[in-house]
Write a protein that holds these residues in place. Structure first.
Motif, PDB file in Angstrom:
ATOM      1  N   PRO A 252      15.608  13.341   3.378  1.00 48.67           N
ATOM      2  CA  PRO A 252      16.451  13.261   4.589  1.00 48.67           C
ATOM      3  C   PRO A 252      16.179  12.009   5.425  1.00 48.67           C
ATOM      4  O   PRO A 252      17.062  11.519   6.121  1.00 48.67           O
ATOM      5  N   LEU A 253      14.951  11.486   5.337  1.00 48.79           N
ATOM      6  CA  LEU A 253      14.594  10.308   6.151  1.00 48.79           C
ATOM      7  C   LEU A 253      15.255   9.033   5.642  1.00 48.79           C
ATOM      8  O   LEU A 253      15.422   8.068   6.394  1.00 48.79           O
ATOM      9  N   VAL A 254      15.585   9.002   4.352  1.00 48.77           N
ATOM     10  CA  VAL A 254      16.129   7.760   3.777  1.00 48.77           C
ATOM     11  C   VAL A 254      17.614   7.890   3.438  1.00 48.77           C
ATOM     12  O   VAL A 254      18.211   6.971   2.877  1.00 48.77           O
ATOM     13  N   GLU A 255      18.215   9.025   3.781  1.00 46.70           N
ATOM     14  CA  GLU A 255      19.600   9.331   3.411  1.00 46.70           C
ATOM     15  C   GLU A 255      20.580   8.239   3.816  1.00 46.70           C
ATOM     16  O   GLU A 255      21.340   7.727   2.999  1.00 46.70           O
TER      17      GLU A 255
ATOM     18  N   SER B 130      19.936   1.874   3.925  1.00 45.96           N
ATOM     19  CA  SER B 130      20.147   1.079   2.708  1.00 45.96           C
ATOM     20  C   SER B 130      18.873   0.333   2.300  1.00 45.96           C
ATOM     21  O   SER B 130      18.591   0.179   1.122  1.00 45.96           O
ATOM     22  N   THR B 131      18.106  -0.128   3.303  1.00 45.31           N
ATOM     23  CA  THR B 131      16.907  -0.917   2.969  1.00 45.31           C
ATOM     24  C   THR B 131      15.648  -0.203   3.451  1.00 45.31           C
ATOM     25  O   THR B 131      15.099  -0.523   4.495  1.00 45.31           O
ATOM     26  N   SER B 132      15.215   0.766   2.712  1.00 46.28           N
ATOM     27  CA  SER B 132      14.008   1.497   3.108  1.00 46.28           C
ATOM     28  C   SER B 132      12.787   0.948   2.383  1.00 46.28           C
ATOM     29  O   SER B 132      12.868   0.555   1.223  1.00 46.28           O
ATOM     30  N   VAL B 133      11.711   0.965   3.112  1.00 47.87           N
ATOM     31  CA  VAL B 133      10.443   0.470   2.557  1.00 47.87           C
ATOM     32  C   VAL B 133       9.369   1.509   2.853  1.00 47.87           C
ATOM     33  O   VAL B 133       9.288   2.019   3.967  1.00 47.87           O
ATOM     34  N   MET B 134       8.562   1.828   1.868  1.00 53.10           N
ATOM     35  CA  MET B 134       7.424   2.721   2.097  1.00 53.10           C
ATOM     36  C   MET B 134       6.181   1.856   2.323  1.00 53.10           C
ATOM     37  O   MET B 134       5.821   1.040   1.473  1.00 53.10           O
ATOM     38  N   MET B 135       5.595   2.018   3.492  1.00 52.65           N
ATOM     39  CA  MET B 135       4.378   1.260   3.808  1.00 52.65           C
ATOM     40  C   MET B 135       3.175   2.180   3.586  1.00 52.65           C
ATOM     41  O   MET B 135       3.053   3.212   4.250  1.00 52.65           O
ATOM     42  N   TRP B 136       2.327   1.783   2.655  1.00 52.08           N
ATOM     43  CA  TRP B 136       1.150   2.593   2.306  1.00 52.08           C
ATOM     44  C   TRP B 136      -0.090   2.027   2.996  1.00 52.08           C
ATOM     45  O   TRP B 136      -0.196   0.817   3.164  1.00 52.08           O
ATOM     46  N   GLU B 137      -1.031   2.918   3.293  1.00 56.20           N
ATOM     47  CA  GLU B 137      -2.268   2.420   3.929  1.00 56.20           C
ATOM     48  C   GLU B 137      -3.262   1.913   2.884  1.00 56.20           C
ATOM     49  O   GLU B 137      -4.238   1.249   3.233  1.00 56.20           O
ATOM     50  N   ASP B 138      -3.013   2.259   1.623  1.00 58.96           N
ATOM     51  CA  ASP B 138      -3.860   1.759   0.542  1.00 58.96           C
ATOM     52  C   ASP B 138      -2.988   1.634  -0.704  1.00 58.96           C
ATOM     53  O   ASP B 138      -1.864   2.131  -0.734  1.00 58.96           O
TER      54      ASP B 138
ATOM     55  N   PRO C 295       0.740   3.985  -9.440  1.00 59.71           N
ATOM     56  CA  PRO C 295       1.924   3.354 -10.039  1.00 59.71           C
ATOM     57  C   PRO C 295       3.101   4.327 -10.180  1.00 59.71           C
ATOM     58  O   PRO C 295       4.248   3.954  -9.966  1.00 59.71           O
ATOM     59  N   GLU C 296       2.777   5.625 -10.478  1.00 60.73           N
ATOM     60  CA  GLU C 296       3.889   6.582 -10.642  1.00 60.73           C
ATOM     61  C   GLU C 296       4.600   6.832  -9.306  1.00 60.73           C
ATOM     62  O   GLU C 296       5.813   7.056  -9.275  1.00 60.73           O
ATOM     63  N   SER C 297       3.859   6.747  -8.191  1.00 62.62           N
ATOM     64  CA  SER C 297       4.491   6.929  -6.878  1.00 62.62           C
ATOM     65  C   SER C 297       5.435   5.759  -6.608  1.00 62.62           C
ATOM     66  O   SER C 297       6.563   5.943  -6.130  1.00 62.62           O
ATOM     67  N   VAL C 298       4.960   4.555  -6.963  1.00 62.49           N
ATOM     68  CA  VAL C 298       5.785   3.348  -6.766  1.00 62.49           C
ATOM     69  C   VAL C 298       7.042   3.463  -7.624  1.00 62.49           C
ATOM     70  O   VAL C 298       8.171   3.192  -7.159  1.00 62.49           O
TER      71      VAL C 298
ATOM     72  N   ILE D 244      14.807   5.471  -6.123  1.00 62.70           N
ATOM     73  CA  ILE D 244      15.768   5.609  -5.007  1.00 62.70           C
ATOM     74  C   ILE D 244      15.831   4.297  -4.193  1.00 62.70           C
ATOM     75  O   ILE D 244      16.133   4.288  -3.004  1.00 62.70           O
ATOM     76  N   HIS D 245      15.508   3.192  -4.882  1.00 60.11           N
ATOM     77  CA  HIS D 245      15.603   1.835  -4.328  1.00 60.11           C
ATOM     78  C   HIS D 245      14.727   1.647  -3.097  1.00 60.11           C
ATOM     79  O   HIS D 245      15.109   0.985  -2.136  1.00 60.11           O
ATOM     80  N   MET D 246      13.557   2.264  -3.140  1.00 59.68           N
ATOM     81  CA  MET D 246      12.599   2.038  -2.043  1.00 59.68           C
ATOM     82  C   MET D 246      11.466   1.161  -2.535  1.00 59.68           C
ATOM     83  O   MET D 246      10.873   1.428  -3.580  1.00 59.68           O
ATOM     84  N   LYS D 247      11.210   0.122  -1.755  1.00 59.52           N
ATOM     85  CA  LYS D 247      10.099  -0.765  -2.099  1.00 59.52           C
ATOM     86  C   LYS D 247       8.790  -0.153  -1.590  1.00 59.52           C
ATOM     87  O   LYS D 247       8.805   0.584  -0.600  1.00 59.52           O
TER      88      LYS D 247
END
Lengths: 299, 386
Positions: free
Chosen positions: A237-240, A243-251, A255-258, A264-267
């Protein structure tokens, strides 16, 4: 004949005792204990070799550290104890520390602290259940707040070693200019796309978002754990409508999460808050690494 | 002969010795107590540069802070400790002396107190976690306690059913004798004293509790429990994580704060800040308050000295009268002695020996009592003066 050099060395070694020459013992450096790595780094930069900075080996996030008796007793012997403030390191409320040695580095910006609400508790690493609800404590990722923390450390160190006042002041100015430069670079980068839609894996970026007017939403994902279906359903629901969503990780994420986010076109990018001592480099190096990772978004 | 006479007239001799002993002891004991109390009071007051407390009786604040008296002064707050530390003029030591255990005061403070008073541990270690305490040597001796034993805090009011739960404190250290009120103190971290006061507590995690009978209401944001929810009465390794405080610790109460200025100039500046009329707090120089107290004690002493002088003179006159009357009664006895061949001088010698023996025994008893007072002066002063 072979024994001559040994004899000379021995004679030289015992000369001070023979002539009763006083041998000056190395001065004991004040021990500065810190509750997290950024503060320890600032203290190291400002105090240099005049002080001994101690930041214990902590597995996981130092904010949720649970020290044993020996660790607390070591803190009790400190000449200064650097606290992050903002209700960080809740263990300090359950132990006895000398108030005269405590330095709350966020006192100067108490009115700028942010609060987090409705954050569920969760577990990762060896530290058991914890929640991020309450006051947001990752203050140092805003370089301007980091400067204020470093300034508080400088004042405390100058009070402790008045004869080094000037040196500490100079070291602080150098650190301040580096943090200002980092701030400027982050500002330039984020201003390139103010509409960038960020999803952050953990609620630790509030001060970064506030400083650079970032548009972000938070989930509760662990970089080293696979994404569960329930977590995935929370994300969708957060990315619905974005168009340009990015997941910012703390670490660094798995690879499977990426891969799954790519579907779903999230960097995925990593921006480490660097709360704990990094495996490689130091605080500034990690921040510059964060900066270069961020810049890939704008290439 | 004199000795025989004294032994024969036990009643008369005892009364004379007792009277003379009172006349000798009272001024000496009074002088000793007043002098020693002055020394004790002033030395501790001199060692304490500044005491910060809420406006009200300065004497109550000083006596509670320095001598751990039971009377609780108006309360100040922990915020004041942070404020003083931020001035860089002094460091502040919180004092929360309100609760008791086994008749001894529980003093909530910080580790700085021990270095400030130069208190050393005889055995064990300093308190490290919530719920731990360090006790003075007299507490340990009189209650027969050792490291690892427990003490239970007394409820503030026996009839207050909604009052605080007694907390079981673990003894982790015993102090070396300091010959001061610290010997009779039970020291805990100030946060532990707030737990005793009910500002912090530990209980089962309500979010995980399966017992619905302890819940009054539950929604997404808040869970309200009823009185059935049992609070832990001892802080252990297993339950310490459940302990939490309600409210901002800046607002949490203290009975006073010991401020230790870095130098004389800092002391003056800090005092000046508290002299503004709108301040709700006061900075007290303990020695000034103690001097006033001593002045009052000494003015009472001078009145007592006059009374003692009059009573002593009257008693000596009465004793002289007794002796004179006794001599008249013994007139026939004297004549018999003379008829037996004793010289007049021998009779005088015998009478003098009798008086000397009475004075000797009075002096002996009086010295014993004074010595007893001297050895127990600390306790006596605690009870009589403080």
């Amino acid at each position: 004949m072979k024994k001559t050099p040994t004899a000379i060395l021995f004679a030289l070694a015992i000369t001070p005792w023979c002539w009763n020459i006083p041998i000056e013992a190395a001065p004991v450096k004040p021990a500065i204990y810190s509750v997290n790595y950024p503060l320890a780094y600032f203290a190291e930069r400002i105090g240099g070799d005049s002080i001994k900075v101690v930041f214990p080996e902590i597995e996981g996030d130092p904010a949720f550290w649970d020290p044993d008796r020996e660790a607390v007793m070591a803190f009790q012997q400190a000449d200064l104890i650097l606290l992050n403030g903002a209700n960080y390191a809740k263990w300090i409320h359950k132990v006895s520390l000398p108030y005269s040695k405590l330095v709350d580095t966020s006192t100067a910006f108490k009115n700028r602290l942010l609060t987090r609400n409705n954050i569920p508790s969760h577990q990762h690493g060896p530290q058991g259940d914890h929640t991020h609800e309450g006051i947001a404590f990752t203050v140092w990722i805003d370089p301007q707040l980091a400067i204020l923390q470093a300034e508080a450390i400088t004042k405390a160190l100058q009070g402790l070693l008045p004869d080094q006042k000037e040196r500490f002041g100079d070291n602080f100015i150098r650190l301040k200019s580096e943090l200002n430069l980092l701030d400027q670079e982050l500002e330039n980068l984020f201003s390139k796309n103010p509409d960038l839609h960020l999803i952050v894996s953990h609620p630790v970026y509030e001060y970064l978002a506030k400083r650079y007017n970032l548009n972000f939403k938070s989930v509760m994902w662990e970089p080293h754990q696979p994404i569960t279906e329930s977590q995935w359903n929370d994300l969708l629901p957060l990315v619905e409508n974005s168009s340009t969503s990015v997941m910012m990780w703390e670490d660094e994420p798995l690879p499977e999460s990426v891969g799954r986010l790519n579907e779903i076109h999230m960097k995925s990018i990593t921006f480490s808050p660097c709360g704990n001592r990094p495996k490689q480099g130091d605080f500034m190096e990690v921040m510059h690494r964060n900066l270069s990772t961020l810049s890939t978004l704008y290439d | 002969m004199a000795w025989r006479y004294i032994l024969f007239n036990k009643g008369k001799t005892t009364i004379l010795i007792a009277c003379l002993m009172v006349v000798m002891t009272l001024p000496m004991a009074l002088h000793l107590i007043v002098t020693c109390s002055k020394e004790q009071l002033t030395s501790r007051a001199n060692e304490t540069p500044l005491v910060i407390g809420s406006k009200g009786s300065a004497l109550d604040v000083v006596m509670n802070t320095l001598y751990f008296t039971r009377k609780t002064p108006n309360l100040t707050s922990m915020g004041e400790v942070f404020a003083i530390n931020q001035t860089n003029l002094a460091y502040a030591i919180p004092i929360y002396n309100r609760f008791h255990a086994a008749g001894y005061p529980i003093i909530g403070t910080s580790l700085d107190y021990f270095s400030f008073r130069a208190l050393k541990l005889d055995e064990g270690s300093q308190f490290t976690f919530l719920g731990e305490c360090v006790i003075g040597c007299k507490v340990a001796k009189s209650l027969g306690l050792k490291v690892g034993d427990h003490l239970i805090s007394s409820p503030e009011n026996m009839f207050d059913l909604s009052g605080t739960y007694p907390l079981r404190l673990q003894i982790v250290g015993i102090l070396q004798p300091a010959h001061s009120p610290d010997d009779q103190g039970i020291f805990v971290d100030v946060k532990t004293s707030w737990v005793i006061g009910g500002l912090g507590h530990g209980h089962k995690d309500l979010a995980k509790s399966s017992d619905s009978s302890v819940l009054l209401s539950k929604n997404e944001n808040t869970i309200t429990a009823n009185a059935k929810l049992l609070e832990y009465n001892e802080i252990t390794k297993d339950n310490i994580d459940s302990f939490h405080f309600h409210g901002d610790n800046q607002d949490f109460p203290l009975t006073s704060i010991i401020a230790v200025p870095h130098d004389l100039k800092s002391k003056s500046i800090l005092r000046g800040r508290y002299q503004e009329s709108e301040q709700s707090q006061q900075a007290i120089i303990p020695i000034q308050v103690v001097d006033e107290l001593i002045e009052a004690v000494f003015s009472i002493k001078s009145v007592l000295d006059i009374v003692l002088l009059i009573v002593g003179a009257a008693m000596l006159l009465a004793m002289t009268l007794i002796m004179v009357l006794s001599l008249r009664m013994r007139q026939r006895e004297m004549e018999t002695i003379a008829k037996l061949g004793c010289k007049q001088m021998k009779v005088v010698e015998m009478m003098t020996a009798e008086i000397a023996l009475i004075i000797f025994f009075s002096l002996l008893l009086s010295s014993g009592i004074v010595l007893l007072i001297y050895t127990n002066q600390e306790n006596l002063i605690q009870r009589l003066i403080i």
